[in-house]
Enzyme design. Structure first.
Site, PDB file in Angstrom:
ATOM      1  N   ARG A  39       1.078  -1.278   0.064  1.00  2.71           N
ATOM      2  CA  ARG A  39      -0.056  -0.223   0.036  1.00  2.71           C
ATOM      3  C   ARG A  39       0.816   1.206   0.038  1.00  2.71           C
ATOM      4  NH1 ARG A  39      -4.438  -1.444   4.366  1.00  2.71           N
ATOM      5  NH2 ARG A  39      -2.600  -2.234   5.218  1.00  2.71           N
ATOM      6  N   ILE A  80      -4.362  -4.759  -2.120  1.00  2.00           N
ATOM      7  CA  ILE A  80      -4.430  -6.188  -2.696  1.00  2.00           C
ATOM      8  C   ILE A  80      -5.829  -6.906  -2.615  1.00  2.00           C
ATOM      9  CG2 ILE A  80      -3.268  -7.817  -0.904  1.00  2.00           C
ATOM     10  CD1 ILE A  80      -2.978  -7.937  -4.926  1.00  2.00           C
ATOM     11  N   LYS A 133       4.053 -18.499   6.008  1.00  3.75           N
ATOM     12  CA  LYS A 133       3.426 -18.937   7.348  1.00  3.75           C
ATOM     13  C   LYS A 133       2.847 -17.405   8.227  1.00  3.75           C
ATOM     14  CE  LYS A 133       5.638 -19.864  11.331  1.00  3.75           C
ATOM     15  NZ  LYS A 133       6.528 -18.709  12.054  1.00  3.75           N
ATOM     16  N   HIS A 163      10.378 -22.081   5.821  1.00  4.93           N
ATOM     17  CA  HIS A 163      11.457 -22.014   5.465  1.00  4.93           C
ATOM     18  C   HIS A 163      12.675 -22.638   5.930  1.00  4.93           C
ATOM     19  CE1 HIS A 163      12.050 -19.522   9.112  1.00  4.93           C
ATOM     20  NE2 HIS A 163      13.494 -19.339   8.989  1.00  4.93           N
ATOM     21  N   LYS A 167      16.786 -24.770   4.416  1.00  7.85           N
ATOM     22  CA  LYS A 167      17.963 -24.665   4.845  1.00  7.85           C
ATOM     23  C   LYS A 167      18.970 -25.745   4.407  1.00  7.85           C
ATOM     24  CE  LYS A 167      16.586 -22.186   9.001  1.00  7.85           C
ATOM     25  NZ  LYS A 167      17.249 -21.151   9.565  1.00  7.85           N
ATOM     26  N   GLU A 201      16.869 -19.626  20.398  1.00 10.85           N
ATOM     27  CA  GLU A 201      17.246 -18.306  19.985  1.00 10.85           C
ATOM     28  C   GLU A 201      17.497 -17.126  21.042  1.00 10.85           C
ATOM     29  OE1 GLU A 201      14.407 -17.128  16.616  1.00 10.85           O
ATOM     30  OE2 GLU A 201      13.152 -18.067  17.736  1.00 10.85           O
ATOM     31  N   HIS A 225       8.164 -25.227  12.064  1.00 11.77           N
ATOM     32  CA  HIS A 225       9.510 -25.698  11.984  1.00 11.77           C
ATOM     33  C   HIS A 225       9.852 -27.051  12.756  1.00 11.77           C
ATOM     34  CE1 HIS A 225       9.480 -21.722  10.257  1.00 11.77           C
ATOM     35  NE2 HIS A 225       9.841 -21.127  11.279  1.00 11.77           N
ATOM     36  N   LYS A 323      12.689 -18.037  23.051  1.00  6.20           N
ATOM     37  CA  LYS A 323      13.227 -16.744  23.038  1.00  6.20           C
ATOM     38  C   LYS A 323      14.119 -16.511  24.134  1.00  6.20           C
ATOM     39  CE  LYS A 323      10.566 -15.923  19.154  1.00  6.20           C
ATOM     40  NZ  LYS A 323      11.487 -16.079  17.805  1.00  6.20           N
TER      41      LYS A 323
HETATM   42  C1  BG6 Z   1      10.066 -17.638  12.170  1.00  9.66           C
HETATM   43  C2  BG6 Z   1       9.548 -17.409  13.564  1.00  9.66           C
HETATM   44  O1  BG6 Z   1       9.208 -18.530  11.398  1.00  9.66           O
HETATM   45  O2  BG6 Z   1      11.400 -18.432  12.397  1.00  9.66           O
HETATM   46  C3  BG6 Z   1      10.406 -16.418  14.308  1.00  9.66           C
HETATM   47  O3  BG6 Z   1       8.333 -16.542  13.331  1.00  9.66           O
HETATM   48  C4  BG6 Z   1      11.680 -16.980  14.318  1.00  9.66           C
HETATM   49  O4  BG6 Z   1       9.820 -16.119  15.499  1.00  9.66           O
HETATM   50  C5  BG6 Z   1      12.253 -17.506  13.075  1.00  9.66           C
HETATM   51  O5  BG6 Z   1      12.770 -16.212  15.053  1.00  9.66           O
HETATM   52  C6  BG6 Z   1      13.712 -18.465  13.342  1.00  9.66           C
HETATM   53  O6  BG6 Z   1      14.089 -18.667  12.034  1.00  9.66           O
HETATM   54  P1  BG6 Z   1      15.657 -18.712  11.751  1.00  9.66           P
HETATM   55  O7  BG6 Z   1      15.794 -19.288  10.239  1.00  9.66           O
HETATM   56  O8  BG6 Z   1      16.316 -17.680  12.308  1.00  9.66           O
HETATM   57  O9  BG6 Z   1      16.007 -19.619  12.629  1.00  9.66           O
END
Ligand code: BG6
Length: 473
Positions: A39, A80, A133, A163, A167, A201, A225, A323
């Site tokens: 937008r 959109i 996602k 994603h 990897k 993380e 994941h 986290k």
């Molecule tokens: C994302 C989550 O799908 O994956 C995030 O929404 C997370 O919260 C991230 O930090 C982690 O991805 P990666 O590739 O940095 O391990």
């Protein structure tokens, strides 16, 4: 290619840099055009300037490569979900071959965007939709999103992103299991004691809380994941490395996950939320302070998952993610059983370690297998033993570490859906996750506190410790 949400965070931080690196390696289709859509009121020139600036934060930009990418880039300001705006987009696209539309939008817009794209004639058989996602917040909302997508395109045109599947080491896990004769005969309850999957993380939730607070670690990380990693470790050999064969096997694993109940959830899961602490030497606020109001969302989950099938009967899979943990680490540990009998005598009892396969995905990419061997040299105490890792370190095999999206883009351009998630897979994963959150609710399980910079609530250690097991340090 159309990037919906083209001026958003994901597009600028991950998607456009991925396209830049593919351009660098000359892996983009030669006639690819890329249209950012959002937008925000940009024209092509100011959009390119924005992309260039953001790219500079991530990479040392080579001018010649940037010029090639910039020549492909265009921008259309549009809402959109508006049919009128989407028609303008269709006019800008004009005659086209394969059309790849990437949804980097709030999922609540997926349905309306699909309708508008259809009304503008952009959902023909040459269209592929890449969906980021989260695909829903539970089974019901996921089904609704999938149904809205299915109303405009066939499943064979849908590319759901996780994603993690892009990897390098995740793909290597499949190669390790199915391109070697060594592991498969040992890959079951007879030889494996347990499996650990950790995605730790060091990042806080921070500014992402408006999204995160709705989802929590269970929905943000475990549903996608972590379950994907679990599936790749646990699945049977597919008949071929093709989309349906691989995804059929993953769905079978998801169907075999033992649901949690009100009775088992207190014992076999841990829910945590960070309070203030120190991570990597820096002070971190508590999650509630970040959100600015009381919240019961979990920022840490650990669970002991049982897979009810012949291969895995009695082999627990321990998952943990959170986290503000002390380390950034994504790791799969396959712990083999101890030897049935030590022939080397009591002096070596403390030296004998059961074999362990460790698959590191982040920060370093490495696969290592611990092997027992003789301690070198002479000793008047008889044979002494030591354990050493056999290691395949990808960091040393050279090359830049790719962004996971690069691989997924290449596959989407080729039309290969093997590393994308099928509808029944995503829905089966939600079925399991809904069971966890319902059981938490029934058993009134609220997050236990952990200080930022620690490995989650104390109970996360207690989850794994029976039987002398421990999280790999
Ligand atoms: C994302 C989550 O799908 O994956 C995030 O929404 C997370 O919260 C991230 O930090 C982690 O991805 P990666 O590739 O940095 O391990």
């Amino acid at each position: 290619m159309v990037l919906l949400g083209g001026a958003g965070d994901l597009a600028l931080r991950m998607l456009l840099p991925s396209l830049y690196f593919l351009e660098l390696d000359r892996l983009l289709p030669h006639d690819l055009r890329i249209i950012g859509v959002a937008r925000a009121d940009h024209d092509a020139a100011s959009y390119k300037a924005l992309v260039r600036e953001q790219l500079g934060k991530r990479a040392t930009v080579e001018e010649a490569v940037w010029n090639r990418l910039a020549a492909r880039l265009d921008y259309v300001p549009a809402n959109i979900t508006s049919e009128e705006d989407t028609k303008k987009l269709a006019e800008r696209i004009g005659a086209h071959g394969t059309l790849v539309i990437f949804f980097s939008l709030s999922p609540s817009l997926y349905g309306p965007a699909c309708q508008a794209l259809q009304a503008a004639g952009l959902t023909g058989p040459n269209t592929r939709l890449i969906l980021e996602k989260p695909l829903g917040r539970d089974l019901e909302s996921s089904k609704a999103t999938n149904a809205a997508v299915a109303a405009v395109v066939d499943e064979s045109q849908v590319f759901r992103i996780d994603h993690y599947l892009g990897k390098e080491t995740v793909q290597n896990l499949t190669a390790l299991r199915f391109a070697n004769v060594l592991f498969e005969p040992l890959w079951d309850r007879n030889t494996i004691d347990h499996v650990q999957i950790t995605i730790a993380e060091t990042e806080k939730v921070g500014d992402r809380w408006p999204y995160y607070d709705e989802y929590g670690a269970l929905r943000d990380m475990v549903q996608n994941h972590m379950l994907q990693l679990l599936c790749l470790v646990a699945m049977e050999a597919p008949s071929g490395f093709d989309p349906d064969a691989v995804r059929d096997e993953k769905v079978k694993v998801l169907r075999s996950l033992r649901p949690f109940t009100k009775e088992t959830v207190a014992h076999d899961t841990v829910r945590g939320q960070y309070v203030a602490g120190v991570v990597e030497g820096g002070a971190r606020a508590g999650y509630v302070e970040e959100v600015g109001k009381p919240t019961k969302t979990e920022t840490f989950v650990a669970m002991k998952v049982a897979i009810d099938n012949w291969r895995w009967d009695g082999v627990p899979f321990f998952l943990r993610t959170g986290k503000n943990l002390p380390d950034r680490r994504t790791q799969i540990v396959v712990q083999f059983k101890p030897l049935p009998h030590n022939i080397f005598g009591p002096a070596t009892d403390g030296e004998l370690c059961a074999n362990r396969l460790v698959i590191d995905l982040q920060p370093d990419e490495d696969i290592s297998l611990t092997i027992m061997n003789k301690r070198p040299g002479l000793s008047d105490e008889g044979m002494r033993l030591q354990s050493l890792p056999l290691s395949l370190s990808f960091g040393q095999t050279g090359g830049r570490r790719r962004i996971a999206y690069e691989k997924l883009f290449v596959d989407a351009f080729r039309g290969d859906r093997t590393l994308f998630v099928r509808r029944d897979e995503v829905e089966q994963a939600w079925r399991f996750i809904d069971g966890v959150s319902a059981a938490w609710e029934e058993a009134s399980i609220e997050p236990a506190h952990y200080a930022a910079g620690t490995w989650g609530p104390q109970s996360a250690q207690g989850l794994i410790s029976p039987g002398g097991r421990a999280w790999k340090a």
